[in-house]
Write a protein that holds these residues in place. Structure first.
Motif, short mmCIF file in Angstrom:
data_model
loop_
_atom_site.label_atom_id
_atom_site.label_comp_id
_atom_site.label_asym_id
_atom_site.label_seq_id
_atom_site.Cartn_x
_atom_site.Cartn_y
_atom_site.Cartn_z
N UNK A 219 5.50 -9.50 3.27
CA UNK A 219 4.19 -9.57 3.91
C UNK A 219 4.08 -10.81 4.79
N UNK A 220 3.14 -10.76 5.70
CA UNK A 220 2.80 -11.93 6.52
C UNK A 220 1.62 -12.62 5.85
N UNK A 221 1.85 -13.77 5.22
CA UNK A 221 0.79 -14.40 4.43
C UNK A 221 -0.29 -15.05 5.28
N UNK A 222 -0.04 -15.22 6.55
CA UNK A 222 -1.13 -15.68 7.43
C UNK A 222 -2.20 -14.60 7.52
N UNK A 247 1.37 -6.62 7.78
CA UNK A 247 2.74 -6.27 7.37
C UNK A 247 3.42 -5.42 8.43
N UNK A 248 2.67 -4.49 8.97
CA UNK A 248 3.19 -3.62 10.03
C UNK A 248 3.58 -4.44 11.26
N UNK A 249 2.70 -5.36 11.67
CA UNK A 249 2.99 -6.20 12.83
C UNK A 249 4.19 -7.11 12.55
N UNK A 250 4.28 -7.62 11.33
CA UNK A 250 5.39 -8.48 10.91
C UNK A 250 6.71 -7.71 11.01
N UNK A 259 11.43 1.97 8.56
CA UNK A 259 11.50 2.48 7.19
C UNK A 259 10.45 1.90 6.25
N UNK A 260 9.46 1.19 6.76
CA UNK A 260 8.50 0.57 5.85
C UNK A 260 7.39 1.54 5.44
N UNK A 261 6.80 1.25 4.29
CA UNK A 261 5.59 1.93 3.82
C UNK A 261 4.70 0.88 3.17
N UNK A 262 3.41 1.11 3.14
CA UNK A 262 2.49 0.28 2.35
C UNK A 262 1.22 1.08 2.12
N UNK A 263 0.70 1.00 0.89
CA UNK A 263 -0.46 1.78 0.50
C UNK A 263 -1.55 0.88 -0.08
N UNK A 264 -2.79 1.26 0.17
CA UNK A 264 -3.95 0.64 -0.47
C UNK A 264 -4.56 1.73 -1.36
N UNK A 265 -4.47 1.53 -2.67
CA UNK A 265 -4.85 2.56 -3.64
C UNK A 265 -6.10 2.14 -4.39
N UNK A 266 -7.11 3.01 -4.40
CA UNK A 266 -8.36 2.77 -5.13
C UNK A 266 -8.14 3.16 -6.59
N UNK A 267 -8.05 2.18 -7.45
CA UNK A 267 -7.70 2.45 -8.84
C UNK A 267 -8.80 3.17 -9.60
N UNK A 268 -10.03 3.06 -9.13
CA UNK A 268 -11.12 3.77 -9.80
C UNK A 268 -11.05 5.28 -9.54
N UNK A 269 -10.24 5.69 -8.57
CA UNK A 269 -10.09 7.12 -8.25
C UNK A 269 -8.93 7.76 -8.99
N UNK A 270 -8.23 6.99 -9.83
CA UNK A 270 -7.02 7.53 -10.46
C UNK A 270 -7.29 8.57 -11.53
N UNK A 271 -8.48 8.55 -12.10
CA UNK A 271 -8.78 9.50 -13.17
C UNK A 271 -8.60 10.93 -12.68
#
Length: 627
Positions: A219-222, A247-250, A259-271
């Motif tokens: 990741x780009x920590x900036x 991350x995509x720009x980095x 070949x990159x992937x990255x996900x933002x997952x809502x954990x309250x929706x996992x049920x």
């Protein structure tokens, strides 16, 4: 006098303004955010050729640093050596990151970062010393999927934190403090899986992670810190999106985007996802008792996009939506509900064109690493996860391994001229036993070259081609007498994964085993059928066979690099398989892939067939000499 009165008026107004500000509504007060980064350095930091990744990321953090409303706390350890001379590799140290620098807080407790106690004590220390309204946790290092976990401490025998270790640490924190995380992020490979998300769901609102391998720059920590510094009240959803965009720009800057992937997952929706998975797998679990249904499921699994692949080894992590999609005809209602539930849980995702079927959440589903099926199934039962799915994995793995008999070839290969009128093209074909041909999952052609007059019993393999047509019990392959080369040098090339993108083009990922400047590596290659072009992504170290840890280093191949192809061979006299160095060549300008006619007048070339059945048993045919 006028000036004095004006000055008094300004001071009165300023005092009134400050009083007004001190009584403003609570919801307008800026919140405090503490971000914790658990940095297991490992070879990402200590490797003499490619290391320093942790140090570089700390420097990215220092470009922003802590602010009056944001604390950035880092734990360092798990590496035999650090590029930053201030960091002691024999200790687990804690640091407060400032703009342009860092301040050591203490030397922590213990010396093993692959333990529950070490993780939870770091989190508890950060919360107690730097209390905040919101907390975020980033787990930095290698990831190896749901079974092998995250965080390989090279000072302690490459031990890792399994999902239950991470869950236990966060559970202790929740019980001691009553607090949970706004988000947990894995700056690590292969951790955007349903098992990890489920384990973390009671302790965080969002998970940010990658289905596929991450490149070494991570990741780009900036772009991680800047949004928090500007708005400490930022939600995990919005911050996750900012992290993904950064991350995509980095990756674009480092030429690793394909070949990159990255996900933002809502954990309250996992049920809903778990509920849909349980219904799906109960249906499939009862069906694997039926041979035809078992075949259908294994073939659907083989076609799905999976991650962490290298020649002859895989993490067996598969995209959950793609797997369900491949079974939509067999289980229409169950597949639809599972796909919809995942779609609601994944609030944002990115994917390079080399991973067109990445939908945000992966899951363990055995398919490639047959020699690890039973071990992985046993390990899987320890995970904090869906009981119906764990039972399915156990039954499915046992059923695969119980089938020990590969599909048999009924004939030897034969060749005939092509009807296309191309004098160089021939059609090679072979027949399977008609009683077993329905069990064939994959079939390839194999190109080999004899070891010469002194070693005619040895065959060196140039690689596999999947462009084999299977009709009934007959496999056929059109061959024009050419093979792919690296700058004109023949090199073995192995298919890792093949899927179709949304436009219907085939996307293939290959690996070419080589030595680069003396180091064993795999050259990673991407092929797009719409352009008919091969793209060399870089070279990666092979996976660790003991831990399952996959390298994040993707070396850019440059002018002057020395390349030695690694030829796999079979010695029929000794019944022995091995690997031998080929002829070295030096990249004079840039590395390119092109086809070249086989010199059949100078060496003996052979063509054969290789098949994999539904249970991942392998079969090799006899060979026919190419004239």
């Amino acid at each position: 006098m006028f000036f004095r009165k004006a000055l008094i008026s300004i001071l009165v107004l300023f005092t009134f303004y400050n009083c007004f500000r001190s009584f403003r509504p609570a919801e307008n007060v800026k919140e405090k955010y503490t971000l914790m980064v658990y940095m297991v350095g490992s070879d990402l930091e200590s490797d003499p050729a490619h290391g320093g990744a942790a140090t570089r990321d700390i420097k990215e953090m220092q470009a922003i640093g802590s602010t009056p409303n944001m604390n950035v706390i880092v734990a360092t350890g798990g590496a035999k050596q650090w590029k930053d001379p201030e960091i002691d590799p024999t200790k687990i140290q804690r640091w407060y990151i400032t703009n342009g620098g860092k301040k050591k807080l203490d030397d922590g407790e213990g010396n093993n970062m692959a333990q529950t106690d070490t993780l939870y004590k770091f989190i508890l220390y950060s919360m107690e010393k730097y209390p905040a309204d919101k907390y975020g946790l980033i787990l930095w290092n290698h990831g190896a999927g749901s079974i092998d976990g995250y965080g390989f401490d090279e000072n302690n025998g490459e031990q890792s934190l399994k999902l239950y270790h991470i869950r236990d640490a966060l559970d202790i924190i929740k019980k001691k403090t009553g607090r949970t995380m706004e988000f947990v992020g894995f700056d690590a490979c292969l951790m955007a899986n349903l098992e990890a998300a489920y384990a973390l769901s009671p302790y965080a609102d969002f998970l940010v992670a990658s289905e596929e391998l991450e490149p070494g720059h991570g990741w780009d920590y900036r772009t991680v810190l800047k949004p928090i510094a500007e708005n400490p009240n930022i939600s995990g959803r919005k911050l996750g999106r900012e992290i993904a965009v950064g991350y995509e720009a980095h990756a674009l800057v480092h030429f690793t985007f394909s070949s990159i992937t990255l996900s933002v997952i809502q954990l309250k929706q996992l049920e809903d996802v778990i509920s849909a998975l349980d219904v799906f797998v109960k249906k499939a679990g009862s069906d694997i008792k039926n041979k035809s249904s078992m075949k259908l499921i294994t073939k659907a699994r083989a076609r799905a996009e999976d991650y962490g692949n290298a020649p002859f080894v895989s993490s067996d992590m598969v995209d959950l939506v793609d797997m369900a999609y491949n079974l939509k005809d067999k289980y229409p209602d169950e597949s639809k509900k599972l796909i919809e539930a995942v779609g609601k849980a994944v609030s944002y995702k990115i994917r390079g064109r080399g991973r067109p079927r990445a939908n945000g959440i992966s899951i363990y589903f055995p398919s490639r690493s047959r020699d690890r099926f039973i071990h992985n199934s046993w390990m899987y039962q320890n995970l904090p996860f869906s009981e119906p799915y764990k039972a399915f994995i156990k039954d499915y793995s046992n059923k695969l391994v119980a089938d020990k008999y590969p599909v048999r070839f009924a004939t030897t290969p034969k060749a005939e001229g092509s009807k296309s009128g191309n004098g160089k093209e021939k059609i090679y074909s072979i027949e399977f036993d008609p009683r077993e041909s329905g069990d064939v999952a994959e079939v390839y052609s194999i190109l080999a070259v004899a070891g010469g007059a002194k070693n005619p019993h040895i065959k060196f393999f140039l690689g596999l081609d999947d462009n084999v047509a299977l009709s009934g019990n007959t496999a056929s392959y059109r061959f024009e007498g050419q093979w792919l080369t690296l700058n004109g040098n023949y090199a073995p090339m192995f298919l890792l994964n093949k899927v179709k993108n949304e436009e219907g083009a085939e996307i293939k990922n290959y690996a070419i085993p080589v030595r680069v400047n003396g180091n064993k590596m795999d050259i990673m290659v991407l092929y797009d059928s719409s352009t008919k072009k091969y793209e060399i992504l870089g070279a990666r170290n092979p996976p660790d066979p003991k831990t399952g840890k996959v390298s994040r280093f993707l070396k850019k191949l440059e002018k002057g690099d020395k390349i030695i192809p690694q030829w796999r061979f079979y010695d029929s006299k000794k019944n022995y398989k091995g690997t031998k160095d080929g002829k070295e060549f030096v990249i004079e300008d840039e590395l390119q892939i092109s086809s070249k006619a086989l010199p059949v007048d100078k060496a003996e070339f052979f063509l054969g067939f290789y098949s994999i059945d539904d249970a991942r048993n392998e079969s090799y045919s006899e060979y026919i000499r190419i004239e």
